[in-house]
Enzyme design. Structure first.
Site, PDB file in Angstrom:
ATOM      1  N   ARG A  64       0.839  -1.197   0.000  1.00 36.17           N
ATOM      2  CA  ARG A  64       0.000   0.000   0.000  1.00 36.17           C
ATOM      3  C   ARG A  64       0.874   1.246   0.000  1.00 36.17           C
ATOM      4  O   ARG A  64       1.722   1.406   0.873  1.00 36.17           O
ATOM      5  CB  ARG A  64      -0.892   0.022   1.239  1.00 36.17           C
ATOM      6  CG  ARG A  64      -1.727  -1.239   1.419  1.00 36.17           C
ATOM      7  CD  ARG A  64      -2.372  -1.243   2.798  1.00 36.17           C
ATOM      8  NE  ARG A  64      -3.113  -2.476   3.060  1.00 36.17           N
ATOM      9  CZ  ARG A  64      -3.673  -2.779   4.231  1.00 36.17           C
ATOM     10  NH1 ARG A  64      -3.573  -1.931   5.244  1.00 36.17           N
ATOM     11  NH2 ARG A  64      -4.314  -3.913   4.381  1.00 36.17           N
TER      12      ARG A  64
ATOM     13  N   ASP B 238       0.793   5.396   0.351  1.00 41.08           N
ATOM     14  CA  ASP B 238      -0.074   6.404   0.959  1.00 41.08           C
ATOM     15  C   ASP B 238      -0.586   7.404  -0.073  1.00 41.08           C
ATOM     16  O   ASP B 238      -0.100   7.464  -1.205  1.00 41.08           O
ATOM     17  CB  ASP B 238       0.686   7.168   2.048  1.00 41.08           C
ATOM     18  CG  ASP B 238       0.886   6.345   3.309  1.00 41.08           C
ATOM     19  OD1 ASP B 238       0.199   5.315   3.462  1.00 41.08           O
ATOM     20  OD2 ASP B 238       1.737   6.736   4.129  1.00 41.08           O
TER      21      ASP B 238
ATOM     22  N   TYR C 114      12.504   2.054  -2.300  1.00 39.93           N
ATOM     23  CA  TYR C 114      11.900   3.381  -2.385  1.00 39.93           C
ATOM     24  C   TYR C 114      12.975   4.438  -2.594  1.00 39.93           C
ATOM     25  O   TYR C 114      14.126   4.272  -2.181  1.00 39.93           O
ATOM     26  CB  TYR C 114      11.154   3.722  -1.092  1.00 39.93           C
ATOM     27  CG  TYR C 114       9.794   3.091  -0.939  1.00 39.93           C
ATOM     28  CD1 TYR C 114       8.642   3.752  -1.354  1.00 39.93           C
ATOM     29  CD2 TYR C 114       9.652   1.837  -0.345  1.00 39.93           C
ATOM     30  CE1 TYR C 114       7.392   3.186  -1.188  1.00 39.93           C
ATOM     31  CE2 TYR C 114       8.402   1.252  -0.180  1.00 39.93           C
ATOM     32  CZ  TYR C 114       7.277   1.939  -0.606  1.00 39.93           C
ATOM     33  OH  TYR C 114       6.039   1.375  -0.450  1.00 39.93           O
TER      34      TYR C 114
ATOM     35  N   ARG D 151       8.797   7.913   5.008  1.00 40.23           N
ATOM     36  CA  ARG D 151       8.599   9.356   5.163  1.00 40.23           C
ATOM     37  C   ARG D 151       9.017   9.834   6.547  1.00 40.23           C
ATOM     38  O   ARG D 151       9.534  10.948   6.705  1.00 40.23           O
ATOM     39  CB  ARG D 151       7.135   9.706   4.886  1.00 40.23           C
ATOM     40  CG  ARG D 151       6.756   9.551   3.417  1.00 40.23           C
ATOM     41  CD  ARG D 151       5.242   9.644   3.236  1.00 40.23           C
ATOM     42  NE  ARG D 151       4.731  10.885   3.773  1.00 40.23           N
ATOM     43  CZ  ARG D 151       3.457  11.082   4.119  1.00 40.23           C
ATOM     44  NH1 ARG D 151       2.571  10.095   3.955  1.00 40.23           N
ATOM     45  NH2 ARG D 151       3.057  12.238   4.586  1.00 40.23           N
TER      46      ARG D 151
END
Length: 267
Positions: A49, A51, A110, A196
């Site tokens: 998932r 965001d 990422y 993040r």
């Protein structure tokens, strides 16, 4: 039959990957396009998932159908014509009945992109952050990060998981040019909001507002309330999903066949 979809998307307009009650998601948009094209209800399962506002240069999902699909370039093109311009399917390929987009994945990679100069064309695609950063010190923090495996301090408090352990393969900061600073991180799994929050905390280190000892204490505390603020979603990209070779073998075969015929599987 089970099929994997390889796709990419710009997440600006979506409330994340997963179906949401309060907004449009990438998953719902993809399911609607497949349902329209195939004429039967299609439900997809993503590799993970992302965001709201997060982008994906590579995402995988799987779905099941009763009959074989015509996996031609024209077929994929027809689905891409239904999808909005910010979602693109690159390929669809058959996999084994037990291959799973989420649980068969062995790694996720990422990147987080920061630009020092404001760019009118990159507003929703990078984080404009002007203060000077000590990148060498931020990379020292990355070395500390790699010495640990429990990242509860960087996970959203409402994360519904059985444990907070992740195996990091790498984490480092690198200037791609004079203006763009990129954070690279790869692990077997990530917690909700983890990247993040790590970025937001390391920005504190880069500005001299947090020492390396304080950073390690935050990790050891296993408490989200002691970490820094999460960096904005617009700078985050899912770059690559790793799978065992046997899961992706049919994708490789299709790519070779298309190359021999001068075709492309890209949307």
């Amino acid at each position: 039959m089970r099929y994997f979809i390889e796709l990419s998307y710009r997440g600006t307009a979506y409330h994340g990957w997963q179906t949401q009650a309060n907004g449009i998601s990438v998953q719902v948009t993809l399911e609607a396009a497949l349902t329209q094209r195939l004429g039967i209800p299609i439900y997809v399962m993503g590799s993970g998932r992302t965001d709201a506002g997060v982008h994906a240069k590579q995402q995988f999902a799987h779905f099941d159908v009763d009959e074989p699909l015509p996996l031609t370039e024209a077929f994929i093109y027809s689905i891409n014509c239904i999808l909005p311009e910010d979602i693109a399917i690159h390929t669809i390929f058959p996999v084994g009945p037990k291959d799973h987009a989420r649980f068969s994945a062995v790694s996720r990679y990422y990147q987080y992109h920061i630009t020092r100069q404001k760019n009118a064309f990159q507003t929703s695609l990078t984080y404009h952050f002007r203060p000077h950063l000590d990148v060498e010190r931020m990379n020292e923090a990355c070395e500390i990060l790699r010495q640990h495996s429990n990242f509860k301090s960087f996970s959203k408090a409402r994360a519904n998981v059985t444990h907070f352990n992740c195996r990091l393969d790498f984490a480092y900061w690198q200037y791609t040019n004079d203006d763009c600073l990129t954070f690279h991180i790869k692990a077997n799994r990530f917690l909700w909001g983890m990247v993040r929050t790590i970025v937001g905390t390391m920005l504190e280190i880069g500005q001299g507002r947090m020492s390396l000892d304080q950073f390690e204490k935050i990790i050891l505390a296993q408490d989200r309330t002691v970490a820094g603020r999460a960096a904005p979603a617009n700078g985050l990209y899912l770059i690559d999903i790793g799978y065992p070779a046997k899961v992706l073998q049919e994708r490789t075969v299709q790519a070779l066949v298309s190359a021999e015929h001068g075709e492309t599987l890209s949307g």
